[in-house]
Design an enzyme around this catalytic site. Structure first.
Site, short mmCIF file in Angstrom:
data_model
loop_
_atom_site.label_atom_id
_atom_site.label_comp_id
_atom_site.label_asym_id
_atom_site.label_seq_id
_atom_site.Cartn_x
_atom_site.Cartn_y
_atom_site.Cartn_z
N TRP A 21 -3.61 -2.07 -2.09
CA TRP A 21 -3.63 -3.18 -3.05
C TRP A 21 -4.05 -4.41 -2.26
O TRP A 21 -3.34 -4.84 -1.34
CB TRP A 21 -2.25 -3.39 -3.65
CG TRP A 21 -2.22 -4.37 -4.79
CD1 TRP A 21 -2.54 -4.12 -6.09
CD2 TRP A 21 -1.82 -5.73 -4.75
NE1 TRP A 21 -2.37 -5.25 -6.86
CE2 TRP A 21 -1.93 -6.26 -6.06
CE3 TRP A 21 -1.39 -6.58 -3.74
CZ2 TRP A 21 -1.62 -7.58 -6.38
CZ3 TRP A 21 -1.08 -7.90 -4.05
CH2 TRP A 21 -1.19 -8.38 -5.37
N LYS A 45 2.76 -1.76 -8.18
CA LYS A 45 4.15 -1.52 -8.56
C LYS A 45 5.15 -2.24 -7.65
O LYS A 45 6.12 -2.80 -8.13
CB LYS A 45 4.41 -0.01 -8.51
CG LYS A 45 5.79 0.38 -8.97
CD LYS A 45 5.78 0.83 -10.40
CE LYS A 45 7.16 1.11 -10.94
NZ LYS A 45 7.39 0.46 -12.22
N CYS A 76 0.83 -1.19 0.00
CA CYS A 76 0.00 0.00 0.00
C CYS A 76 0.86 1.24 0.00
O CYS A 76 2.05 1.17 0.21
CB CYS A 76 -0.85 0.03 1.26
SG CYS A 76 -1.69 -1.51 1.53
N LYS A 94 5.29 -7.23 -21.26
CA LYS A 94 4.67 -5.90 -21.40
C LYS A 94 3.28 -6.04 -22.01
O LYS A 94 2.34 -5.39 -21.60
CB LYS A 94 5.53 -4.97 -22.28
CG LYS A 94 6.80 -4.48 -21.66
CD LYS A 94 6.64 -3.35 -20.65
CE LYS A 94 6.72 -3.80 -19.24
NZ LYS A 94 7.96 -4.17 -18.65
N ARG A 135 1.22 2.22 -5.99
CA ARG A 135 1.45 1.16 -5.02
C ARG A 135 0.20 0.31 -4.78
O ARG A 135 0.25 -0.70 -4.06
CB ARG A 135 1.91 1.75 -3.69
CG ARG A 135 3.19 2.52 -3.81
CD ARG A 135 3.55 3.13 -2.49
NE ARG A 135 3.96 2.14 -1.53
CZ ARG A 135 5.19 1.72 -1.36
NH1 ARG A 135 6.16 2.21 -2.10
NH2 ARG A 135 5.48 0.82 -0.46
N ASN A 193 0.37 -0.82 6.36
CA ASN A 193 0.92 -1.56 5.23
C ASN A 193 1.54 -2.82 5.81
O ASN A 193 2.49 -2.73 6.58
CB ASN A 193 1.97 -0.69 4.54
CG ASN A 193 2.47 -1.28 3.24
OD1 ASN A 193 2.07 -2.38 2.87
ND2 ASN A 193 3.34 -0.58 2.57
N GLY A 194 1.00 -3.98 5.49
CA GLY A 194 1.57 -5.22 6.02
C GLY A 194 0.50 -6.18 6.48
O GLY A 194 -0.68 -6.00 6.18
N HIS A 200 10.67 -27.27 -31.03
CA HIS A 200 10.50 -28.32 -30.03
C HIS A 200 9.10 -28.27 -29.41
O HIS A 200 8.87 -28.86 -28.35
CB HIS A 200 11.57 -28.19 -28.94
CG HIS A 200 12.96 -28.33 -29.48
ND1 HIS A 200 13.45 -29.54 -29.95
CD2 HIS A 200 13.94 -27.42 -29.69
CE1 HIS A 200 14.68 -29.35 -30.41
NE2 HIS A 200 15.00 -28.08 -30.26
N GLU A 217 0.75 -7.66 -19.45
CA GLU A 217 0.31 -6.84 -18.33
C GLU A 217 -0.47 -5.61 -18.76
O GLU A 217 -1.31 -5.12 -18.02
CB GLU A 217 1.47 -6.47 -17.41
CG GLU A 217 2.51 -5.57 -18.00
CD GLU A 217 3.67 -5.28 -17.04
OE1 GLU A 217 3.45 -5.16 -15.84
OE2 GLU A 217 4.81 -5.17 -17.54
N GLU A 244 10.56 -10.06 -22.38
CA GLU A 244 10.15 -8.74 -21.86
C GLU A 244 9.03 -8.15 -22.73
O GLU A 244 8.06 -7.59 -22.21
CB GLU A 244 11.38 -7.82 -21.80
CG GLU A 244 11.12 -6.40 -21.38
CD GLU A 244 10.51 -6.23 -19.99
OE1 GLU A 244 10.41 -7.22 -19.24
OE2 GLU A 244 10.08 -5.11 -19.68
#
Ligand code: F6R
Length: 654
Positions: free
Chosen positions: A114, A649, A41, A527, A66, A140-141, A546, A530, A523
């Site tokens: 979050w 994030k 958070c 991108k 966050r 936060n936690g 394969h 997400e 990468e």
């Protein structure tokens, strides 16, 4: 609706929407197996002369990266406490505050969440209050012993109405304050009872000019202003007001008054803190005219790349990594390097492996931090662990760092966030100078992580004597040309944007590459997943035959990152064959190839040109079109690129 409470005495008059039922009688519902915590958070506190609501909400805006599942604010005014909480993005809270403003006050706290456990509802949103509505706390936690504490509180007559662990803290603080009459002492007493991870910020209506905070694990930074003080998870929350900061350490409690800050340990003893000046200003955390932070951060990349080299190369072209406080004698004894990281940072780590092995001849493994400690890795005093993290807070990476140090390995962090937990717990740190990265999807941090990895690899080569001085100078010169190369790529992105828009209705895009192009492919796929919420996968081009080649169907877009035809041309020959194989099966090929690479032209349905670079440095330019591609495609699909669904994030849970 958001709950708005206003308490100026022991009773809490409740405001509710017309027709909404009154709150029921006191009820202790069974405690959930896991508390409805707030693991990741953003938190803000303010005491000063400005409107606390305005300062706190503006701070939350900067911390929304966050978490954006819910938000809330509490303000002390007129001898009481008022709070508003809303599920969803901060915008919802802002609307609520517009319709029903809180009374004006100069002391307040706020939170953006979050959710990991417990839905993102108004009820689970912070701040949480005690029964009298005199204490408000944001957190936060996860408080692991909350169930026992909750029962004890209920036994003492407290009415706990939510299933969050944080509510327990509000009640405990109210009790502790009523016996000590000292908000910081109350916070210390409570912290000594709590187990788990918790960073807390609280206010008490009896102390209208005080904000208290406590830190265990998640970061908490004080902003020191003129006659005003700030407290936040990240300096971005108060950078518009002050650049003077104090970083709190583990297990510390801080008391903020307008004109002073007192920091102690949980045991009440005075504590050491680190004061520092933030070297970027508010404009770095603004969109600066771009439609999104992501677009701005993509555009920032040439500067970020150049800044990360700044001050690290002397006039003769030799490297000076003064921050790497691991003595050269220790680095010379290293017999293995292990890189640990997550997500995008992991992809930087994959590229680091190629550079480290090539330039130092040391064996190097790159490992997902979340897997690392569970497989009992072989580490000892001769192992150098490189932990890469933009935020410096990623719990998986932090746990890998702790595990490595317990085994006697030396840990070098590559990090973008000054004073964050991972560098604090490492033996040394090389900071990337990307500036604040606000968009959830990492862009400029990735490029600077690559630069830092190249620097570490070259430095190891320099210290261990596996690279001659002139070889190092050559690579350093090539590296210093990369900022300009990234700039050139950015100037040619219109066809990439057009292509992205034309592919917006597709379901799947595949990415393939070889050598360092393979992590770049991964990468590019990450991108796209997400941001565009599409099925996207990155493969090593040689692996296609394969199995994954079976996915290729008529018209399926496949992005190919072609290595330089110069240097290791065998790689290039192989990828040309791979493109032909893909195309023969109906794929629509999008080829990212160096200027002057004519061999790929006949097989490219779409050709994206990048400047010619040495093979190992190519990811610095090859990634940029993939960032632009994902950003544009996501926008074309109507997605919000700065805050993709379900993400946050800083991932401070395992
Ligand atoms: C993807 C992204 C994430 C992060 C990962 C690690 O765009 O941003 O995959 O790279 O969560 O974060 P840090 O670097 O903060 O440890």
């Amino acid at each position: 609706m958001g709950s708005v409470t206003w308490g100026s005495g022991s009773a809490v008059p409740e405001r509710r929407a017309p027709g909404a039922p009154p709150r029921g009688p006191p009820l202790l519902s069974p405690a959930p197996a896991r508390p409805y915590g707030a693991d990741m958070c953003g938190i803000v506190g303010y005491v000063g002369a400005q409107s606390a609501q305005d300062v706190v909400v503006a701070g939350l805006k900067r911390l929304e990266y966050r978490g954006y599942d819910s938000a809330g604010v509490a303000v002390l005014a007129d001898g009481g406490l008022a709070a508003a909480r809303k599920a969803g993005k901060l915008l919802n809270l802002e609307k609520e505050l517009k319709d029903r403003p809180l009374p004006g006050g100069n002391t307040g706290i706020g939170h953006t969440r979050w959710a990991t456990h417990g839905g993102p509802t108004d009820a689970n949103a912070h701040p949480h209050l005690d029964n009298a509505g005199r204490v408000a706390v944001v957190h936060n936690g996860i408080i692991e012993n909350f169930a026992g504490l909750r029962e004890e509180l209920a036994g003492r007559g407290h009415d706990l109405t939510s299933e969050t662990d944080t509510e327990v803290v509000a009640h405990l603080l109210a009790e502790a304050y009523s016996s000590s009459g000292d908000p910081a002492e109350a916070m210390r007493q409570v912290c000594r009872q709590l187990e788990g991870a918790f960073t807390l910020v609280a206010v008490h209506a009896d102390e209208p000019d005080v904000v208290v905070g406590a830190r265990r694990n998640s970061p908490l930074v004080v902003g020191v202003g003129e006659g005003e003080m700030f407290l936040a998870s990240d300096v971005a929350a108060f950078i518009a007001h002050t650049r003077d900061a104090i970083e709190l350490g583990q297990d510390q409690v801080v008391e903020l008054r307008r004109d002073g800050v007192t920091v102690t340990g949980f045991d009440g003893r005075p504590a050491d803190v680190r004061e520092y000046h933030v070297d970027w200003d508010a404009s770095a955390a603004e969109k600066g005219g771009y439609a999104s932070f992501m677009l701005k951060e993509i555009a920032d990349q040439p500067k970020a790349v150049a800044d990360t080299l700044l001050g690290r190369i002397d006039g003769s072209g030799a490297l000076h990594l003064d921050e790497v406080r691991i003595p050269p004698s220790v680095l010379r004894e290293v017999d293995k390097v292990v890189v640990v990281a997550c997500g995008t940072a992991f992809h930087a780590g994959m590229i680091a492996k190629y550079a480290i092995e090539h330039w130092t001849r040391l064996p190097c493994e790159t490992e997902l931090a979340s897997e690392f400690r569970y497989r009992d890795p072989i580490l000892d005093q001769r192992t150098l662990v490189v932990a890469i993290s933009q935020s410096g807070e990623t719990m998986d990476t932090l746990m890998a760092v702790r595990h490595a140090r317990e085994q006697g390995a030396k840990v070098l962090a590559i990090c973008n966030t000054n004073g964050s937990t991972i560098p604090r717990e490492s033996d040394a740190v090389l900071y990337t100078h990307a500036g604040p990265e606000v968009a959830v999807a990492s862009t400029k941090a990735f490029l600077t992580q690559l630069v830092a990895c190249y620097l570490v690899a070259l430095y190891l080569g320099q210290v261990r004597g596996t690279k001659w001085g002139d070889e190092i100078r050559t690579v350093v010169r090539q590296l210093s040309e990369m900022s300009g190369a990234v700039e050139r790529v950015l100037g040619t992105m219109e066809p990439v944007r057009e292509l992205a828009r034309s592919l917006a209705s597709h379901d799947t895009v595949l990415f393939v590459g070889r050598h360092v192009g393979y992590p770049v492919a991964m990468e590019g796929a990450l991108k796209l997943k997400e941001l565009a919420y599409m099925h996207a996968e990155g493969f090593a081009a040689g692996e296609l035959k394969h199995g994954p080649i079976a996915l290729i169907d008529e018209g399926l877009p496949v992005v190919v990152i072609a290595p330089s035809p110069r240097g290791r041309s065998v790689l290039h020959d192989k990828i040309v064959s791979n493109i032909q194989e893909i195309r023969a099966r109906g794929a629509r090929t999008v080829v990212i190839a160096e200027e002057g690479d004519e061999e790929v032209v006949p097989y490219a349905d779409h050709l994206i040109r990048i400047p010619a670079t040495p093979t190992l440095l190519q990811p610095l330019v090859a990634t940029v079109p993939l960032q632009v591609f994902a950003c544009e495609l996501a926008t074309a699909r109507g997605n919000e690129v700065d805050q993709p669904r379900n993400l946050a994030k800083s991932v401070t849970v395992e």
